[in-house]
Scaffold this motif. Sequence first.
Motif, PDB file in Angstrom:
ATOM      1  N   UNK A   8       0.800  -1.235   0.000  1.00 33.82           N
ATOM      2  CA  UNK A   8       0.000   0.000   0.000  1.00 33.82           C
ATOM      3  C   UNK A   8       0.826   1.275   0.000  1.00 33.82           C
ATOM      4  N   UNK A   9       1.917   1.310   0.790  1.00 31.62           N
ATOM      5  CA  UNK A   9       2.707   2.546   0.878  1.00 31.62           C
ATOM      6  C   UNK A   9       3.357   2.847  -0.474  1.00 31.62           C
ATOM      7  N   UNK A  10       3.860   1.791  -1.118  1.00 35.59           N
ATOM      8  CA  UNK A  10       4.536   2.023  -2.402  1.00 35.59           C
ATOM      9  C   UNK A  10       3.529   2.315  -3.516  1.00 35.59           C
ATOM     10  N   UNK A  11       2.353   1.714  -3.416  1.00 33.94           N
ATOM     11  CA  UNK A  11       1.305   2.020  -4.407  1.00 33.94           C
ATOM     12  C   UNK A  11       0.976   3.513  -4.326  1.00 33.94           C
ATOM     13  N   UNK A  12       0.814   3.981  -3.082  1.00 32.67           N
ATOM     14  CA  UNK A  12       0.499   5.398  -2.860  1.00 32.67           C
ATOM     15  C   UNK A  12       1.588   6.275  -3.484  1.00 32.67           C
ATOM     16  N   UNK A  13       2.826   5.900  -3.229  1.00 33.58           N
ATOM     17  CA  UNK A  13       3.958   6.662  -3.772  1.00 33.58           C
ATOM     18  C   UNK A  13       3.910   6.664  -5.305  1.00 33.58           C
ATOM     19  N   UNK A  14       3.652   5.490  -5.895  1.00 32.79           N
ATOM     20  CA  UNK A  14       3.633   5.402  -7.368  1.00 32.79           C
ATOM     21  C   UNK A  14       2.516   6.270  -7.947  1.00 32.79           C
ATOM     22  N   UNK A  15       1.382   6.325  -7.233  1.00 34.12           N
ATOM     23  CA  UNK A  15       0.276   7.156  -7.727  1.00 34.12           C
ATOM     24  C   UNK A  15       0.675   8.644  -7.647  1.00 34.12           C
ATOM     25  N   UNK A  16       1.349   9.017  -6.550  1.00 30.73           N
ATOM     26  CA  UNK A  16       1.816  10.417  -6.425  1.00 30.73           C
ATOM     27  C   UNK A  16       2.783  10.760  -7.548  1.00 30.73           C
ATOM     28  N   UNK A  17       3.703   9.820  -7.814  1.00 31.70           N
ATOM     29  CA  UNK A  17       4.687  10.046  -8.886  1.00 31.70           C
ATOM     30  C   UNK A  17       3.955  10.171 -10.231  1.00 31.70           C
ATOM     31  N   UNK A  18       2.943   9.324 -10.425  1.00 32.90           N
ATOM     32  CA  UNK A  18       2.157   9.400 -11.669  1.00 32.90           C
ATOM     33  C   UNK A  18       1.528  10.783 -11.811  1.00 32.90           C
ATOM     34  N   UNK A  19       0.882  11.244 -10.728  1.00 32.70           N
ATOM     35  CA  UNK A  19       0.201  12.547 -10.815  1.00 32.70           C
ATOM     36  C   UNK A  19       1.191  13.660 -11.151  1.00 32.70           C
ATOM     37  N   UNK A  20       2.372  13.596 -10.505  1.00 33.97           N
ATOM     38  CA  UNK A  20       3.342  14.679 -10.678  1.00 33.97           C
ATOM     39  C   UNK A  20       4.057  14.605 -12.027  1.00 33.97           C
ATOM     40  N   UNK A  21       4.461  13.397 -12.422  1.00 32.26           N
ATOM     41  CA  UNK A  21       5.364  13.272 -13.577  1.00 32.26           C
ATOM     42  C   UNK A  21       4.667  12.843 -14.869  1.00 32.26           C
ATOM     43  N   UNK A  22       3.665  11.967 -14.738  1.00 29.08           N
ATOM     44  CA  UNK A  22       3.110  11.340 -15.948  1.00 29.08           C
ATOM     45  C   UNK A  22       1.800  11.979 -16.395  1.00 29.08           C
ATOM     46  N   UNK A  23       0.978  12.436 -15.437  1.00 27.83           N
ATOM     47  CA  UNK A  23      -0.311  13.026 -15.820  1.00 27.83           C
ATOM     48  C   UNK A  23      -0.149  14.180 -16.828  1.00 27.83           C
ATOM     49  N   UNK A  24       0.922  14.993 -16.736  1.00 28.41           N
ATOM     50  CA  UNK A  24       1.076  16.067 -17.735  1.00 28.41           C
ATOM     51  C   UNK A  24       1.145  15.560 -19.180  1.00 28.41           C
ATOM     52  N   UNK A  25       1.426  14.271 -19.359  1.00 24.12           N
ATOM     53  CA  UNK A  25       1.490  13.735 -20.721  1.00 24.12           C
ATOM     54  C   UNK A  25       0.123  13.725 -21.394  1.00 24.12           C
ATOM     55  N   UNK A  26      -0.940  13.731 -20.586  1.00 24.88           N
ATOM     56  CA  UNK A  26      -2.284  13.724 -21.173  1.00 24.88           C
ATOM     57  C   UNK A  26      -2.459  14.990 -22.005  1.00 24.88           C
ATOM     58  N   UNK A  27      -2.105  16.145 -21.447  1.00 25.73           N
ATOM     59  CA  UNK A  27      -2.254  17.365 -22.264  1.00 25.73           C
ATOM     60  C   UNK A  27      -1.203  17.422 -23.376  1.00 25.73           C
ATOM     61  N   UNK A  28      -0.023  16.874 -23.104  1.00 24.40           N
ATOM     62  CA  UNK A  28       1.025  16.838 -24.138  1.00 24.40           C
ATOM     63  C   UNK A  28       0.481  16.131 -25.391  1.00 24.40           C
ATOM     64  N   UNK A  29      -0.136  14.955 -25.189  1.00 26.65           N
ATOM     65  CA  UNK A  29      -0.613  14.194 -26.346  1.00 26.65           C
ATOM     66  C   UNK A  29      -1.961  14.700 -26.858  1.00 26.65           C
ATOM     67  N   UNK A  30      -2.785  15.230 -25.952  1.00 30.57           N
ATOM     68  CA  UNK A  30      -4.092  15.727 -26.407  1.00 30.57           C
ATOM     69  C   UNK A  30      -3.876  16.870 -27.400  1.00 30.57           C
TER      70      UNK A  30
END
Length: 222
Positions: free
Chosen positions: A166-188
């Motif tokens: 659970x702790x690492x899942x939480x961390x991975x989701x935070x990393x996703x929000x910070x680093x990967x979510x911006x790709x949605x607008x990049x590709x959109x």
Amino acid sequence: MRLVLLGVPGAGKGTQGRKLAERLQIPQIATGEILREAVKQGTPLGLAAKGRMDQGLLVPDDVVIGIVEDRLKAKDAARGFILDGFPRTVAQAEALDAMLARAGAPLDRVVNLTAPTEAVVERLSARLECPVCHRTYNPAGVAPQVAGFCDFHPDTALIQRLDDDRAKIQKRIEVFQAETAPLVSFYRASGRLRDIEGLGELEDVFARVLGALDGVTTGGAS
Ligand code: AMP
């Protein structure tokens, strides 16, 4: 078909990517799997990546970009590929665009699998993986025919990934929000992105994924 599957950990990229790869007869290239295999083999790449992976953090861009660049040169990727778990940062997305532009073969589509955070935490904490073929199972979703064992490797006990607590899942989701979510607008912005609801029955999600490839697939996929 040159495709990127985007989405929060647990949205179904691996499972849908595998089905799509079988359907389209093109390779699924999952950077997480390549890295886990390197860790298992104890290669220099694996040793360098292990610490960050165990903490749920991203491996440096230049490392994963190098992996993908090499992998895309392989013969089996000439007809197309499905990238699963790459790119994960804007720098990686830019590097991918640059390498595909050099090859004169740009991305056809980016499928963004969406899923609410609470649902992916539940999914990932119950997820089990076959250490041989990397298929994943989940008692609440795609359960194995024999509890605890891979359907395709019946002698192989399923394992829980080290970063699926659970702790690492939480961390991975935070990393996703910070680093990967911006790709949605990049590709959109380039018109290549399609959003797909990632929750639901496997086959229903697959039908939505195929629907998102309209106008790109050649034969057999619709
Ligand atoms: P995954 O199997 O896609 O969940 O990836 C597992 C782990 O591998 C991630 O938490 C990262 O530590 C690492 N990883 C996989 N793909 C990438 C990537 N594109 N960029 C950086 N790190 C990655």
